[in-house]
Write a protein that holds these residues in place. Structure first.
Motif, PDB file in Angstrom:
ATOM      1  N   PRO A   1      26.719 -40.869 -57.432  1.00 29.62           N
ATOM      2  CA  PRO A   1      25.935 -40.269 -56.353  1.00 29.62           C
ATOM      3  C   PRO A   1      25.195 -39.011 -56.797  1.00 29.62           C
ATOM      4  N   ILE A   2      24.224 -38.638 -55.979  1.00 30.94           N
ATOM      5  CA  ILE A   2      23.582 -37.335 -56.125  1.00 30.94           C
ATOM      6  C   ILE A   2      24.414 -36.350 -55.311  1.00 30.94           C
ATOM      7  N   GLU A   3      24.830 -35.270 -55.928  1.00 32.70           N
ATOM      8  CA  GLU A   3      25.674 -34.299 -55.235  1.00 32.70           C
ATOM      9  C   GLU A   3      24.863 -33.058 -54.863  1.00 32.70           C
ATOM     10  N   PHE A   4      24.799 -32.795 -53.576  1.00 37.04           N
ATOM     11  CA  PHE A   4      24.151 -31.602 -53.049  1.00 37.04           C
ATOM     12  C   PHE A   4      25.216 -30.604 -52.616  1.00 37.04           C
ATOM     13  N   SER A   5      24.972 -29.330 -52.831  1.00 38.05           N
ATOM     14  CA  SER A   5      25.830 -28.321 -52.209  1.00 38.05           C
ATOM     15  C   SER A   5      25.502 -28.279 -50.726  1.00 38.05           C
ATOM     16  N   SER A   6      26.505 -27.990 -49.898  1.00 42.44           N
ATOM     17  CA  SER A   6      26.299 -27.983 -48.449  1.00 42.44           C
ATOM     18  C   SER A   6      25.274 -26.934 -48.016  1.00 42.44           C
ATOM     19  N   SER A   7      25.021 -25.957 -48.884  1.00 46.21           N
ATOM     20  CA  SER A   7      24.037 -24.915 -48.568  1.00 46.21           C
ATOM     21  C   SER A   7      22.630 -25.479 -48.392  1.00 46.21           C
ATOM     22  N   TRP A   8      22.373 -26.668 -48.925  1.00 45.22           N
ATOM     23  CA  TRP A   8      21.065 -27.294 -48.734  1.00 45.22           C
ATOM     24  C   TRP A   8      20.767 -27.539 -47.258  1.00 45.22           C
ATOM     25  N   ILE A   9      21.791 -27.751 -46.454  1.00 48.63           N
ATOM     26  CA  ILE A   9      21.574 -28.068 -45.039  1.00 48.63           C
ATOM     27  C   ILE A   9      20.823 -26.933 -44.355  1.00 48.63           C
ATOM     28  N   LYS A  10      21.318 -25.717 -44.525  1.00 52.78           N
ATOM     29  CA  LYS A  10      20.646 -24.575 -43.895  1.00 52.78           C
ATOM     30  C   LYS A  10      19.270 -24.317 -44.514  1.00 52.78           C
ATOM     31  N   PHE A  11      19.133 -24.593 -45.798  1.00 55.09           N
ATOM     32  CA  PHE A  11      17.829 -24.435 -46.452  1.00 55.09           C
ATOM     33  C   PHE A  11      16.808 -25.386 -45.829  1.00 55.09           C
ATOM     34  N   ILE A  12      17.199 -26.648 -45.639  1.00 56.94           N
ATOM     35  CA  ILE A  12      16.301 -27.637 -45.045  1.00 56.94           C
ATOM     36  C   ILE A  12      15.965 -27.244 -43.605  1.00 56.94           C
ATOM     37  N   LEU A  13      16.977 -26.834 -42.862  1.00 61.55           N
ATOM     38  CA  LEU A  13      16.742 -26.426 -41.473  1.00 61.55           C
ATOM     39  C   LEU A  13      15.838 -25.198 -41.411  1.00 61.55           C
ATOM     40  N   GLY A  14      15.945 -24.331 -42.408  1.00 56.01           N
ATOM     41  CA  GLY A  14      15.054 -23.176 -42.471  1.00 56.01           C
ATOM     42  C   GLY A  14      13.604 -23.596 -42.646  1.00 56.01           C
ATOM     43  N   ILE A  15      13.374 -24.595 -43.497  1.00 55.23           N
ATOM     44  CA  ILE A  15      12.017 -25.116 -43.681  1.00 55.23           C
ATOM     45  C   ILE A  15      11.468 -25.642 -42.362  1.00 55.23           C
ATOM     46  N   VAL A  16      12.295 -26.400 -41.656  1.00 52.63           N
ATOM     47  CA  VAL A  16      11.869 -27.001 -40.392  1.00 52.63           C
ATOM     48  C   VAL A  16      11.598 -25.925 -39.337  1.00 52.63           C
ATOM     49  N   ALA A  17      12.521 -24.984 -39.198  1.00 53.94           N
ATOM     50  CA  ALA A  17      12.383 -23.960 -38.162  1.00 53.94           C
ATOM     51  C   ALA A  17      11.177 -23.060 -38.401  1.00 53.94           C
ATOM     52  N   ALA A  18      10.796 -22.883 -39.685  1.00 51.97           N
ATOM     53  CA  ALA A  18       9.675 -21.999 -40.016  1.00 51.97           C
ATOM     54  C   ALA A  18       8.318 -22.681 -39.878  1.00 51.97           C
ATOM     55  N   ALA A  19       8.309 -23.996 -39.707  1.00 52.75           N
ATOM     56  CA  ALA A  19       7.043 -24.718 -39.594  1.00 52.75           C
ATOM     57  C   ALA A  19       6.280 -24.267 -38.349  1.00 52.75           C
ATOM     58  N   THR A  20       4.972 -24.205 -38.468  1.00 50.16           N
ATOM     59  CA  THR A  20       4.120 -23.756 -37.359  1.00 50.16           C
ATOM     60  C   THR A  20       4.411 -24.540 -36.082  1.00 50.16           C
ATOM     61  N   GLU A  21       4.602 -25.844 -36.220  1.00 50.17           N
ATOM     62  CA  GLU A  21       4.815 -26.711 -35.064  1.00 50.17           C
ATOM     63  C   GLU A  21       6.078 -26.365 -34.291  1.00 50.17           C
ATOM     64  N   ASN A  22       7.025 -25.707 -34.943  1.00 50.39           N
ATOM     65  CA  ASN A  22       8.318 -25.461 -34.294  1.00 50.39           C
ATOM     66  C   ASN A  22       8.523 -23.995 -33.916  1.00 50.39           C
ATOM     67  N   ARG A  23       7.554 -23.160 -34.205  1.00 51.55           N
ATOM     68  CA  ARG A  23       7.699 -21.761 -33.829  1.00 51.55           C
ATOM     69  C   ARG A  23       7.721 -21.617 -32.317  1.00 51.55           C
ATOM     70  N   GLY A  24       8.637 -20.815 -31.862  1.00 50.19           N
ATOM     71  CA  GLY A  24       8.790 -20.641 -30.412  1.00 50.19           C
ATOM     72  C   GLY A  24       9.816 -21.547 -29.791  1.00 50.19           C
ATOM     73  N   LEU A  25      10.332 -22.528 -30.542  1.00 49.78           N
ATOM     74  CA  LEU A  25      11.314 -23.448 -29.982  1.00 49.78           C
ATOM     75  C   LEU A  25      12.573 -22.736 -29.519  1.00 49.78           C
ATOM     76  N   PHE A  26      12.912 -21.650 -30.235  1.00 52.81           N
ATOM     77  CA  PHE A  26      14.186 -20.997 -29.955  1.00 52.81           C
ATOM     78  C   PHE A  26      14.011 -19.694 -29.185  1.00 52.81           C
ATOM     79  N   ASN A  27      12.780 -19.440 -28.700  1.00 50.01           N
ATOM     80  CA  ASN A  27      12.567 -18.265 -27.873  1.00 50.01           C
ATOM     81  C   ASN A  27      13.255 -18.426 -26.532  1.00 50.01           C
ATOM     82  N   LYS A  28      13.935 -17.392 -26.104  1.00 50.28           N
ATOM     83  CA  LYS A  28      14.639 -17.475 -24.812  1.00 50.28           C
ATOM     84  C   LYS A  28      13.665 -17.136 -23.682  1.00 50.28           C
TER      85      LYS A  28
END
Length: 214
Positions: free
Chosen positions: A187-214
């Motif tokens: 298998p290809i072994e990823f460290s679990s830290s990749w999960i937050k890295f990937i989510l960071g890419i997604v959350a920073a995308a222009t299309e998703n800005r403001g999603l988490f504004n209260k």
């Protein structure tokens, strides 16, 4: 279902150490955001191919002003061991030895120069071991190589989403979230830290800005 829910669910699973499921959701979040940007027919940026959308989105989002596209070491060999840098050892603490300070400090600087030269030589030799694989995770297979974020995550997408080869990906718990590692091929072994890295890419995308504004 929304990208916001995908991110929230992935983080919940991450907190429960259900890393594989969190990793899968993070890749789906990338796919969904890529569709937001390129998947609508009325957009001038429309891309019909889902794999091309996925790769184009990651290429767009993982550029820096200085480095260019972010790349990671795959199948890294052990780091060279050059020991700790020398420390300054002053003469014993009495007035009679004050005249020894210049000599002691000069010797320290010479030792430090030798250590830096050794460290630089070892670092350059280490870097020469890596081949540049670009976006192709399988290029230079079995050798230390540098692969783009796009190439690494596209390979994971192919194995899990397209091929359904769940056993081809393994997620190893990481000691901290700041260090990303990936190795192997089956298998290809990823460290679990990749999960937050990937989510960071997604959350920073222009299309998703403001999603988490209260």
């Amino acid at each position: 279902m929304s990208v916001k829910i995908l991110i929230e669910d992935a983080l919940t699973l991450y907190g429960e150490q259900r890393f594989f499921s969190a990793f899968c959701l993070s890749l789906i979040a990338v796919e969904a955001t890529a569709y937001k940007r390129y998947g609508h027919l009325h957009l001038p940026s429309y891309i019909q191919s889902s794999p091309t959308r996925f790769k184009t989105f990651l290429k767009d989002e993982t550029q820096t002003h200085i480095m260019g596209r972010i790349r990671f070491a795959v199948d890294s060999p052990p780091q060279p061991d050059v020991g700790q840098p020398p420390a300054f050892t002053p003469p014993s603490n009495n007035d009679e030895n004050l005249d020894e300070f210049p000599k002691a400090f000069e010797e320290y600087k010479q030792d430090l120069d030798r250590w830096y030269a050794k460290s630089k030589e070892a670092s350059e030799a280490y870097e020469r071991k890596f081949k540049d694989a670009g976006d192709d995770f399988r290029a230079h297979l079995g050798q230390p190589r540098l692969v783009s974020t796009t190439g690494i995550l596209y390979q994971a997408r192919c194995e899990i989403v397209h091929e359904g080869r769940l056993a081809a990906i393994r997620i190893a718990p990481a000691a901290d979230d700041s260090s990303l590692s990936v190795s192997g091929i089956d298998p290809i072994e990823f460290s679990s830290s990749w999960i937050k890295f990937i989510l960071g890419i997604v959350a920073a995308a222009t299309e998703n800005r403001g999603l988490f504004n209260k």
